[in-house]
Design a protein around this motif. Structure first.
Motif, PDB file in Angstrom:
ATOM      1  N   SER A  94      -6.765   0.697  11.662  1.00 63.49           N
ATOM      2  CA  SER A  94      -6.966   0.271  10.275  1.00 63.49           C
ATOM      3  C   SER A  94      -7.682  -1.065  10.183  1.00 63.49           C
ATOM      4  O   SER A  94      -7.623  -1.898  11.088  1.00 63.49           O
ATOM      5  N   LYS A 123      -8.371   1.954   5.343  1.00 61.31           N
ATOM      6  CA  LYS A 123      -7.892   0.716   4.736  1.00 61.31           C
ATOM      7  C   LYS A 123      -6.368   0.599   4.772  1.00 61.31           C
ATOM      8  O   LYS A 123      -5.653   1.506   4.342  1.00 61.31           O
ATOM      9  N   GLU A 124      -5.909  -0.525   5.261  1.00 62.14           N
ATOM     10  CA  GLU A 124      -4.494  -0.899   5.158  1.00 62.14           C
ATOM     11  C   GLU A 124      -4.410  -1.860   3.976  1.00 62.14           C
ATOM     12  O   GLU A 124      -5.077  -2.900   3.972  1.00 62.14           O
ATOM     13  N   ILE A 125      -3.638  -1.502   2.966  1.00 61.72           N
ATOM     14  CA  ILE A 125      -3.627  -2.311   1.744  1.00 61.72           C
ATOM     15  C   ILE A 125      -2.230  -2.864   1.467  1.00 61.72           C
ATOM     16  O   ILE A 125      -1.225  -2.315   1.942  1.00 61.72           O
ATOM     17  N   GLU A 141      -3.924   3.211   2.475  1.00 66.87           N
ATOM     18  CA  GLU A 141      -4.255   3.497   1.074  1.00 66.87           C
ATOM     19  C   GLU A 141      -4.011   4.966   0.755  1.00 66.87           C
ATOM     20  O   GLU A 141      -4.504   5.860   1.437  1.00 66.87           O
ATOM     21  N   ASP A 142      -3.212   5.214  -0.277  1.00 63.50           N
ATOM     22  CA  ASP A 142      -2.866   6.565  -0.752  1.00 63.50           C
ATOM     23  C   ASP A 142      -2.209   7.419   0.326  1.00 63.50           C
ATOM     24  O   ASP A 142      -2.237   8.649   0.263  1.00 63.50           O
ATOM     25  N   SER A 166       1.052   1.154   5.616  1.00 58.12           N
ATOM     26  CA  SER A 166       0.647   0.946   4.216  1.00 58.12           C
ATOM     27  C   SER A 166      -0.791   1.376   3.986  1.00 58.12           C
ATOM     28  O   SER A 166      -1.565   0.719   3.295  1.00 58.12           O
ATOM     29  N   SER A 178      -7.364  -4.818   4.064  1.00 57.22           N
ATOM     30  CA  SER A 178      -8.109  -4.951   2.810  1.00 57.22           C
ATOM     31  C   SER A 178      -7.360  -5.903   1.883  1.00 57.22           C
ATOM     32  O   SER A 178      -6.152  -5.773   1.690  1.00 57.22           O
ATOM     33  N   LYS A 233       4.058   1.321  -4.463  1.00 58.91           N
ATOM     34  CA  LYS A 233       3.108   0.454  -3.769  1.00 58.91           C
ATOM     35  C   LYS A 233       3.230   0.690  -2.262  1.00 58.91           C
ATOM     36  O   LYS A 233       4.332   0.684  -1.709  1.00 58.91           O
ATOM     37  N   GLU A 234       2.088   0.869  -1.614  1.00 61.72           N
ATOM     38  CA  GLU A 234       2.059   1.291  -0.219  1.00 61.72           C
ATOM     39  C   GLU A 234       2.826   0.384   0.734  1.00 61.72           C
ATOM     40  O   GLU A 234       3.346   0.860   1.749  1.00 61.72           O
ATOM     41  N   GLU A 276       5.097   3.678   3.014  1.00 62.46           N
ATOM     42  CA  GLU A 276       4.266   4.649   2.290  1.00 62.46           C
ATOM     43  C   GLU A 276       4.766   6.048   2.628  1.00 62.46           C
ATOM     44  O   GLU A 276       4.568   6.537   3.743  1.00 62.46           O
TER      45      GLU A 276
END
Length: 699
Positions: free
Chosen positions: A369, A338-340, A326-327, A324, A372, A675-676, A274
């Protein structure tokens, strides 16, 4: 047929029996070697012409004092002698400070006696005032988020109190003192620990101290320090030299060992998938297989093939990967919890951690984290039994220490916000955490032990793991260092020479289509390093380099107008880790302390060599695009290096050989669409401006 004399047969059988007995009793084993015993207050016992420390002062040799026995045997014996209070304090680690040390050093007062109440002494151990910057420690109960974690820097008292009242034997050192100061400080700590009833030594841990980085945050890295200065982690990766990476770790090990630092909160096995994540600079890049190789060399360099008296133990982080978010947000904050895994690459994150386990890393640190969209419970990894016990312990086979990151019980309790601190303790212990960072006072842990909230077997299991590490590292025999030798070892000429090579090897030549580089002799160069902080006026010029000292066959001039070529070294600075507000993260130059208009006006004046220092995969399309490309005759990337190293490459004294440790996005749109959990080299055509593993040379 051979006829065997019965007498000879009996002799043979007797000899075989003797051989079996001697092998079984270890008489054919390696000859015992008396270790050096470092001591200040305990007596020395003599047994079988060998010497041992009487750590518990009872006048006889106990199993845990007997260095001839295995770490496991010694740990079991010591565990049986420890009180519940001692066990609880042993499971906590917090930041310690050396307030007054600089003043004391100037006055020649370092290594003064301890203040037995834990208060400040003249350069010795003392209580750090709140907000002193000494490090992140525990917060008041109920405080959440990183602001709460940073609120109380002292952890509630001085080191004497930590050792004598709280029974702490694990500490985090975040100061940056001279080698001798640090060594004296460490020896004082060990002497205090030795004077206690069981004489259990301390382990002092630290974040990285040998890497040049422009955005080190409190609690993540000390940046360049008194030790030899090597490239940032991304730069080490960019060298593409595993042998020199091992040498880096071995040299750093010697320096740490010399001053009494025996454990590293490092290095990061996280992947830089990310590009917006504020901790990309602490990774070895985006490719899992390569990061696995880097982690392997680093662990072997610091620890050796196995832990020993010459090891610095490592804590590999942040399991199972924090890259990774989120955002691009970070889980020090609620908005980044959140780790996505939108690309379905959770398993890819595990590859470097599997390598770390194989190499024998002493500890693992789970991140704040919560996972998710996976099969695992959506709670922070320190509370996640599925991730720690089922995955890390049972499936991956990790047998070492699980060390929480700093503050999950109070500051970043993601997924367990509704639990009391006692309940969080219980959940983390049962998930598999052995050592809690950011805690000093064991009162609450003792409370949940005494009321039966956690089974004592969890506590004993944790203490055994922590004791094994200390025994394997020889700390019970000699935790002390030579204070005078520390000055000679740390950052010596040989170490500097190897670090200087690494600084040059870390530089990546990305474009040189017009063969502008290396610059020709007698070229007039305007060399500006543009590095701005948030309080600087961004439109002002940066630092202009004019001193040559006959090192280079070129002339450095004061203005672009005088020059044949402009050498512009951009050092963007994105928001630091702890400055996050939850706003969308941008890695475009204009959002990272760069006045794009100033840069564009400068680079049209003369042909320009653009150098970008990367701590993140910056988006540089505001200055480097289809319309402006022609202004740039060459492009280089750095990842924490020096002016001299850069100039050696630019002038041809050193042939560039580095390769990019990650891909750089071509635009903000590419960043938004990626994508993260997917590395840049897999994001597809059109994603990257500069590709992973890209790098040229002059030959």
């Amino acid at each position: 047929m051979e006829i065997i004399n019965p007498r000879i047969n009996v002799l043979r059988l007797t000899f075989l029996s003797f051989l079996m007995v001697t092998v079984a009793t270890g008489l054919f084993a390696q000859k015992l070697v008396q270790p050096v015993l470092g001591h200040r207050s305990v007596s020395i016992l003599k047994v079988d012409n060998l010497e041992f420390k009487d750590l518990n002062k009872n006048g006889k040799l106990d199993k845990y004092e007997d260095w001839r026995l295995s770490a496991e045997e010694r740990s079991a014996d010591l565990l049986s002698k420890m009180s519940v209070e001692e066990k609880a304090g042993f499971m906590l680690i917090n930041t310690v400070s050396m307030i007054g040390a600089k003043k004391a050093e100037a006055e020649g007062l370092v290594a003064s006696d301890f203040n037995e109440t834990g208060g400040q002494t003249r350069g010795g151990f003392g209580e750090a005032p709140a907000n002193s910057g000494a490090g992140r420690t525990q917060t008041t109960t109920g405080a959440t988020g990183v602001a709460g974690v940073l609120a109380n820097m002292s952890g509630g008292g001085g080191v004497t109190k930590f050792v004598k009242e709280y029974n702490n034997r694990h500490f985090i050192y975040r100061m940056n003192e001279s080698p001798k100061n640090t060594a004296e400080w460490a020896n004082k700590l060990q002497a205090l620990c030795e004077s206690q009833p069981l004489g259990i030594p301390a382990i002092v841990a630290s974040n990285p101290r040998n890497n040049i980085t422009v955005n080190a945050s409190l609690g993540t890295s000390a940046g360049a320090s008194i030790f030899s200065a090597w490239p940032g982690e991304l730069g080490l990766s960019a060298m593409r030299d595993l042998k020199l990476t091992r040498e880096f770790a071995d040299i750093a090990r010697q320096e740490w060992l010399a001053v009494g630092l025996r454990k590293g909160y490092m290095y990061m096995a996280d992947l830089a998938t990310e590009p917006r994540w504020s901790r990309v600079n602490g990774t070895f890049g985006e490719d899992a297989e390569w990061v696995a190789k880097m982690i392997t060399e680093v662990i072997y360099g610091f620890q050796g093939e196995k832990l020993s008296a010459s090891s610095v133990a490592l804590t590999t982080k942040h399991f199972p990967g924090g890259g990774s978010g989120e955002d691009g947000q970070d889980s020090h904050f609620e908005w980044g919890k959140k780790e996505i895994y939108p690309g379905g690459m959770f398993e890819n994150n595990l590859i470097p951690f599997r390598a770390a386990i194989k190499a024998g890393t002493s500890s693992m640190m789970p991140y704040y984290s919560l996972p998710s969209g996976t099969k695992y419970e959506e709670v922070g990894f320190a509370f996640n039994k599925g991730a720690i016990t089922d995955l890390l312990r049972n499936e991956m086979g990790f047998k070492g220490i699980i060390n929480s990151d700093t503050g999950p019980l109070t500051g970043m309790p993601w997924g367990v916000e509704n639990l009391t601190k006692q309940e969080r303790y219980k959940k983390a212990i049962e998930a598999g955490v052995n050592l809690f960072s950011g805690e000093s006072d064991p009162a609450m842990l003792l409370e949940i032990i005494s009321n039966g909230m956690v089974d004592m077997s969890y506590i004993d299991n944790s203490v055994i793991r922590l004791l094994n590490e200390k025994f394997e590292m020889g700390l019970f025999e000699n935790p002390y260092v030579d204070e005078n030798a520390a000055e000679k070892i740390v950052n010596n000429a040989k170490f500097k020479e190897r670090a200087d090579l690494a600084l040059r090897k870390s530089i990546v030549l990305l474009e040189n289509d017009t063969k502008t580089l290396p610059v020709q002799a007698k070229t007039k160069i305007y060399f500006e390093t543009y590095s701005k902080g948030t309080k600087d006026k961004l439109s002002d010029p940066g630092i202009v380099y004019t001193e040559n000292g006959n090192k280079y066959p070129v002339t450095f001039v004061n203005t672009p107008e005088e020059a044949d070529v402009v050498l512009l070294w951009l050092v963007p600075t994105g928001n630091s880790l702890f400055a996050s507000t939850g706003a969308p993260v941008s890695i475009s130059l204009s959002k990272c302390s760069v006045d794009v208009d100033y840069v564009n006006k400068l680079t049209v004046k003369k042909p320009t060599i653009l150098v970008v220092n990367y701590t993140n995969p910056w988006v540089i399309d505001e200055i480097y695009n289809n319309q402006t490309k022609g202004n740039f005759k060459a492009v280089l990337a750095t990842f924490g290096t020096t002016q001299d190293a850069l100039l050696d490459v630019v002038t041809g004294k050193f042939n560039p050989s580095g390769k990019m440790p990650f891909s750089t996005p071509i635009s903000d749109e590419a960043v938004t669409n990626q994508k993260e959990d997917v590395p840049g080299y897999l994001e597809g055509k059109g994603y990257a401006l500069f590709n992973y593993n890209q790098g040229l040379s002059y030959k």
